[in-house]
Design a protein around this motif. Structure first.
Motif: not given
Length: 136
Positions: A62-81, A86-91
């Protein structure tokens, strides 16, 4: 509030019915209504939460696909939205998951994925279905 004639229930405060599936009204004597609670059928769902390793891999994808900045917190509870997907990112995330885990996700299943945990649980389910010896 005074008890209704002939009833076994009385309430000190008015009661709001939050689940009307549990309530029924039966006519008692003429002009009186009785409130009767009915038991709701018990339903049990057995589900396995996703494996920790799967959740971690999904977080990385998810971090890679969304090109999230280093240090962005992503956990099991993180919602893609909430992560800005967006819908294309989710695909694209689902396609990345299919490639990484060598699985195929049906469109109907993909539409039910909202969080990292949802995706990881689906992956574990699909991987387990492909190899019947593994269990969650």
């Amino acid at each position: 509030m005074a008890p209704i004639a002939g009833s076994a229930l009385s309430f000190a405060k008015p009661v709001k019915a939050t689940n009307t599936n549990l309530l029924s009204f039966a006519g008692g004597r003429k002009g009186n209504a009785f409130l009767r609670m009915q038991p709701m059928p018990m339903r049990f769902a057995v589900c396995c939460s996703a494996k920790k390793e799967t959740v971690e891999k999904v977080c990385d994808i998810v971090k890679k696909q969304l090109a999230l900045p280093e240090g962005t917190e992503v956990s099991g509870a993180s919602k893609f939205s909430d992560l800005g997907a967006d819908s294309l990112d989710t695909v694209e995330i689902v396609m990345g998951l299919e490639e990484e885990f060598h699985i195929s996700v049906e469109e109907s299943s993909a539409q039910s994925i909202a969080t990292v945990e949802d995706a990881a649980a689906l992956i574990d389910k699909l991987v387990a279905a492909e190899s019947p010896k593994s269990q969650c």
